[in-house]
Design a protein around this motif. Structure first.
Motif, PDB file in Angstrom:
ATOM      1  N   SER A  54       0.833  -1.209   0.000  1.00  0.00           N
ATOM      2  CA  SER A  54       0.000   0.000   0.000  1.00  0.00           C
ATOM      3  C   SER A  54       0.864   1.254   0.000  1.00  0.00           C
ATOM      4  CB  SER A  54      -0.938   0.001   1.203  1.00  0.00           C
ATOM      5  OG  SER A  54      -0.192   0.012   2.409  1.00  0.00           O
ATOM      6  N   HIS A  55       1.864   1.272   0.871  1.00  0.00           N
ATOM      7  CA  HIS A  55       2.800   2.400   0.975  1.00  0.00           C
ATOM      8  C   HIS A  55       3.978   1.882   1.786  1.00  0.00           C
ATOM      9  CE1 HIS A  55       0.496   2.512   4.655  1.00  0.00           C
ATOM     10  NE2 HIS A  55       1.204   3.494   5.167  1.00  0.00           N
ATOM     11  N   THR A  56       5.047   2.679   1.856  1.00  0.00           N
ATOM     12  CA  THR A  56       6.262   2.118   2.449  1.00  0.00           C
ATOM     13  C   THR A  56       6.555   2.685   3.838  1.00  0.00           C
ATOM     14  OG1 THR A  56       7.525   3.666   1.081  1.00  0.00           O
ATOM     15  CG2 THR A  56       7.341   1.397   0.311  1.00  0.00           C
ATOM     16  N   ILE A  58       7.183   1.972   7.546  1.00  0.00           N
ATOM     17  CA  ILE A  58       7.981   0.792   7.902  1.00  0.00           C
ATOM     18  C   ILE A  58       7.130  -0.408   8.331  1.00  0.00           C
ATOM     19  CG2 ILE A  58       8.386   1.553  10.288  1.00  0.00           C
ATOM     20  CD1 ILE A  58      11.309   0.435   9.893  1.00  0.00           C
ATOM     21  N   ASP A  59       5.988  -0.148   8.977  1.00  0.00           N
ATOM     22  CA  ASP A  59       5.156  -1.274   9.434  1.00  0.00           C
ATOM     23  C   ASP A  59       4.456  -1.986   8.281  1.00  0.00           C
ATOM     24  OD1 ASP A  59       3.827   1.208   9.220  1.00  0.00           O
ATOM     25  OD2 ASP A  59       2.202   0.586  10.546  1.00  0.00           O
ATOM     26  N   HIS A  60       4.530  -1.420   7.077  1.00  0.00           N
ATOM     27  CA  HIS A  60       3.908  -2.039   5.904  1.00  0.00           C
ATOM     28  C   HIS A  60       4.942  -2.656   4.951  1.00  0.00           C
ATOM     29  CE1 HIS A  60      -0.172  -0.162   6.491  1.00  0.00           C
ATOM     30  NE2 HIS A  60       0.576   0.552   7.318  1.00  0.00           N
ATOM     31  N   PHE A  61       6.237  -2.452   5.253  1.00  0.00           N
ATOM     32  CA  PHE A  61       7.240  -2.857   4.260  1.00  0.00           C
ATOM     33  C   PHE A  61       8.470  -3.518   4.865  1.00  0.00           C
ATOM     34  CE2 PHE A  61      10.303  -1.526   0.726  1.00  0.00           C
ATOM     35  CZ  PHE A  61       9.877  -2.521  -0.139  1.00  0.00           C
ATOM     36  N   ALA A 247      -5.658  -0.098   3.575  1.00  0.00           N
ATOM     37  CA  ALA A 247      -4.808   0.376   4.685  1.00  0.00           C
ATOM     38  C   ALA A 247      -3.695   1.214   4.058  1.00  0.00           C
ATOM     39  CB  ALA A 247      -4.177  -0.795   5.436  1.00  0.00           C
ATOM     40  N   ASP A 248      -3.486   2.400   4.455  1.00  0.00           N
ATOM     41  CA  ASP A 248      -4.133   3.224   5.450  1.00  0.00           C
ATOM     42  C   ASP A 248      -4.807   4.383   4.719  1.00  0.00           C
ATOM     43  OD1 ASP A 248      -2.780   1.588   7.257  1.00  0.00           O
ATOM     44  OD2 ASP A 248      -1.162   3.004   7.529  1.00  0.00           O
ATOM     45  N   ALA A 249      -5.766   5.025   5.340  1.00  0.00           N
ATOM     46  CA  ALA A 249      -6.477   6.080   4.634  1.00  0.00           C
ATOM     47  C   ALA A 249      -7.121   7.075   5.584  1.00  0.00           C
ATOM     48  CB  ALA A 249      -7.554   5.466   3.744  1.00  0.00           C
ATOM     49  N   ALA A 287      -4.462  10.869   9.617  1.00  0.00           N
ATOM     50  CA  ALA A 287      -4.930  10.354   8.320  1.00  0.00           C
ATOM     51  C   ALA A 287      -5.221   8.861   8.377  1.00  0.00           C
ATOM     52  CB  ALA A 287      -3.935  10.676   7.205  1.00  0.00           C
ATOM     53  N   HIS A 288      -5.897   8.437   9.457  1.00  0.00           N
ATOM     54  CA  HIS A 288      -6.322   7.043   9.634  1.00  0.00           C
ATOM     55  C   HIS A 288      -7.838   6.982   9.794  1.00  0.00           C
ATOM     56  CE1 HIS A 288      -2.906   4.318   9.966  1.00  0.00           C
ATOM     57  NE2 HIS A 288      -2.210   5.271  10.556  1.00  0.00           N
ATOM     58  N   LEU A 289      -8.370   5.759   9.753  1.00  0.00           N
ATOM     59  CA  LEU A 289      -9.808   5.544   9.962  1.00  0.00           C
ATOM     60  C   LEU A 289     -10.079   5.166  11.416  1.00  0.00           C
ATOM     61  CD1 LEU A 289     -10.582   3.328   6.833  1.00  0.00           C
ATOM     62  CD2 LEU A 289     -10.999   5.794   7.084  1.00  0.00           C
ATOM     63  N   PHE A 309      -8.490  -4.303  11.157  1.00  0.00           N
ATOM     64  CA  PHE A 309      -7.161  -4.618  11.688  1.00  0.00           C
ATOM     65  C   PHE A 309      -6.368  -3.320  11.808  1.00  0.00           C
ATOM     66  CE2 PHE A 309      -4.454  -4.287   7.836  1.00  0.00           C
ATOM     67  CZ  PHE A 309      -5.451  -4.067   6.920  1.00  0.00           C
ATOM     68  N   HIS A 310      -5.076  -3.459  12.184  1.00  0.00           N
ATOM     69  CA  HIS A 310      -4.196  -2.294  12.333  1.00  0.00           C
ATOM     70  C   HIS A 310      -4.650  -1.413  13.496  1.00  0.00           C
ATOM     71  CE1 HIS A 310      -0.821  -0.050  11.180  1.00  0.00           C
ATOM     72  NE2 HIS A 310      -1.215   0.518  10.051  1.00  0.00           N
ATOM     73  N   PHE A 311      -5.155  -2.037  14.594  1.00  0.00           N
ATOM     74  CA  PHE A 311      -5.576  -1.284  15.779  1.00  0.00           C
ATOM     75  C   PHE A 311      -4.340  -0.649  16.424  1.00  0.00           C
ATOM     76  CE2 PHE A 311      -9.349  -4.395  16.726  1.00  0.00           C
ATOM     77  CZ  PHE A 311     -10.006  -3.924  15.598  1.00  0.00           C
TER      78      PHE A 311
HETATM   79 ZN   LIG Z   1      -0.026   1.937   8.764  1.00  0.00          ZN
END
Ligand SMILES: [Zn+2]
Length: 337
Positions: A54-56, A58-61, A247-249, A287-289, A309-311
C-alpha cells in the motif's frame, strides 16, 4: 463451488499489516502489504508470487528483508507493486547488502517491480540477483481502470488513496464463472465446439443481447442465434470471489468514494481501523480511519464480511470493544453517544 482464495491476517489486529491470500489447489499465494512476516511459515512465503504494497511506512514494508532472505538461492520470480517511488524503495533495500558472490549462484532470483506514477500510469523495473540486483528499467504503460495484474483467472485493481502520502488500496477479483449445461445443448440439438468459447467471451464482454452468435449443430453446420437467448437457455453465471484490502487512509470524501467503489460487493473487506470511534479527531490528524468509519465504509460498499485490523496499541486489551464498534457501524446501528 469452493472458493479459490483463502485470505487471512498474518499478525494479530495490533500487529503489522499483512494479509496472506492462499490459492486453492495451486502452489501460489499473494500478499497485501509486507509488514513483519515472521509469523508466516517459510513454505508459505515461498509460494508468494505477487506482493501488493500500500505504501512504504515501515510497518507495511519491513517484511521485505525476510522475503528476500528466504528467496536468495532459489529460482524465483516475485512481482511487487506499490505507490509512487516504490521502485526506488525496493532498489534501496536491495542496495543495503553486498552481492559480490552473486555470479556464483546458478538459480536466479528476480524481482519485477511496478510502481504507480499516478492513478493512470505505471512503470516497471527488474532486479536480478545474477546482475547484483542492478536496476533494469522496463518502461511505462497506461493503466486501464487501475488494473495492475490481469490474468484469465484473476485480476488485481488498485485505487490511490491519500494518507499524507499516496497509499494504494487493492481488490483481488475472480472473474464470474460461466457454466454451460451439456444437457441443455443436447436438448437444443447443439454440439460443443469453438463457438462456446466465443459465447463465453461475448458474455464476459457484456455484448448486447441481440448480438448474433454462431452455434454448432448436431446435424452438422451451424446457425446464428441471438446472444441473449443463448445466455438464458444454456448457461448459468455465478459471481467470482472478491477480496478488498484498505490500509491506510484518511476519512476524506475522495478516499471514501474511492474505497466504496473499489470494495463494492466484496466477499471480504480487510480495512484498517486504527482508532476508536470516540477518537475521530486523533484519527483525522494521523490520516487514519476509526472503527465506526471502517464499518460504515464496509456497509456502503455492500461487503459481505468486514475484517478490521491495524488497531493502535493504545487500545491494547480493548479488542472486543473495537470490534463491536466496527460491527455496529457495519450493521447500520447509530453510534452510541
Ligand atoms: Zn499503517
Amino acid at each position: 463451488m469452493r472458493p479459490k482464495f483463502y485470505p487471512s491476517l498474518v499478525n494479530d489486529r495490533f500487529g503489522d499489516p499483512v494479509v496472506f491470500v492462499d490459492f486453492l489447489l495451486e502452489r501460489r499465494a499473494i500478499l497485501f502489504d509486507l509488514g513483519d512476516i515472521h509469523a508466516l511459515p517459510a513454505r508459505s512465503v515461498l509460494r508468494v508470487s505477487d506482493v501488493f504494497v500500500s505504501h512504504t511506512h515501515i510497518d507495511h514494508f519491513a517484511g521485505f528483508d525476510r522475503l528476500l532472505r528466504l528467496s536468495v538461492g532459489r529460482d524465483r520470480l516475485i512481482r511487487l507493486y506499490g505507490p509512487p517511488r516504490f521502485i526506488a524503495n525496493v532498489e534501496a533495500k536491495l542496495a543495503a547488502y553486498t552481492w559480490n558472490l552473486a555470479e556464483t549462484f546458478v538459480d536466479d532470483l528476480v524481482f519485477e517491480v511496478v510502481e504507480l506514477e499516478d492513478a493512470e500510469n505505471c512503470r516497471a523495473a527488474r532486479f536480478r540477483l545474477t546482475r547484483r540486483f542492478a536496476r533494469e528499467d522496463l518502461g511505462s504503460r497506461k493503466l486501464r481502470d487501475g488494473v495492475l495484474l490481469d490474468e484469465p483467472s484473476l485480476s488485481v485493481r488498485a485505487a490511490m488513496l491519500e494518507h499524507r502520502t499516496p497509499c494504494l488500496a487493492f481488490a483481488l477479483q475472480e472473474p464470474e464463472h460461466i457454466n454451460v449445461w451439456k444437457n441443455r445443448l443436447d436438448e437444443r440439438g447443439f454440439v460443443t465446439g469453438p463457438w462456446l468459447a466465443e459465447l463465453k467471451a461475448a458474455i464476459f464482454e457484456r455484448k448486447p443481447d441481440d448480438t448474433p452468435m454462431r452455434v454448432g449443430l448436431a446435424s452438422g453446420g451451424e446457425r446464428a442465434l441471438p446472444l441473449g437467448e443463448l445466455r438464458r437457455d444454456l448457461v448459468t453465471i455465478t459471481a467470482g470471489q472478491k477480496i478488498a484490502y484498505v490500509a491506510d487512509a484518511a476519512f476524506s470524501p475522495p478516499n471514501r468514494r474511492a474505497i466504496v467503489d473499489l470494495a463494492r460487493d466484496a466477499d471480504t473487506l480487510f480495512i484498517e481501523a486504527a482508532f476508536a470511534a470516540q477518537d475521530a479527531e486523533i484519527a483525522a490528524g494521523r490520516a487514519h480511519l476509526t472503527t465506526a468509519q471502517a464499518g460504515e465504509l464496509a456497509r456502503l460498499a455492500n461487503a459481505v464480511r468486514v475484517i478490521p485490523f491495524h488497531f493502535s496499541p493504545r487500545y491494547a486489551g480493548e479488542e472486543a470493544c473495537m470490534l463491536r464498534e466496527v460491527e455496529d457501524a457495519f450493521a447500520g446501528k447509530p453510534e452510541l453517544a
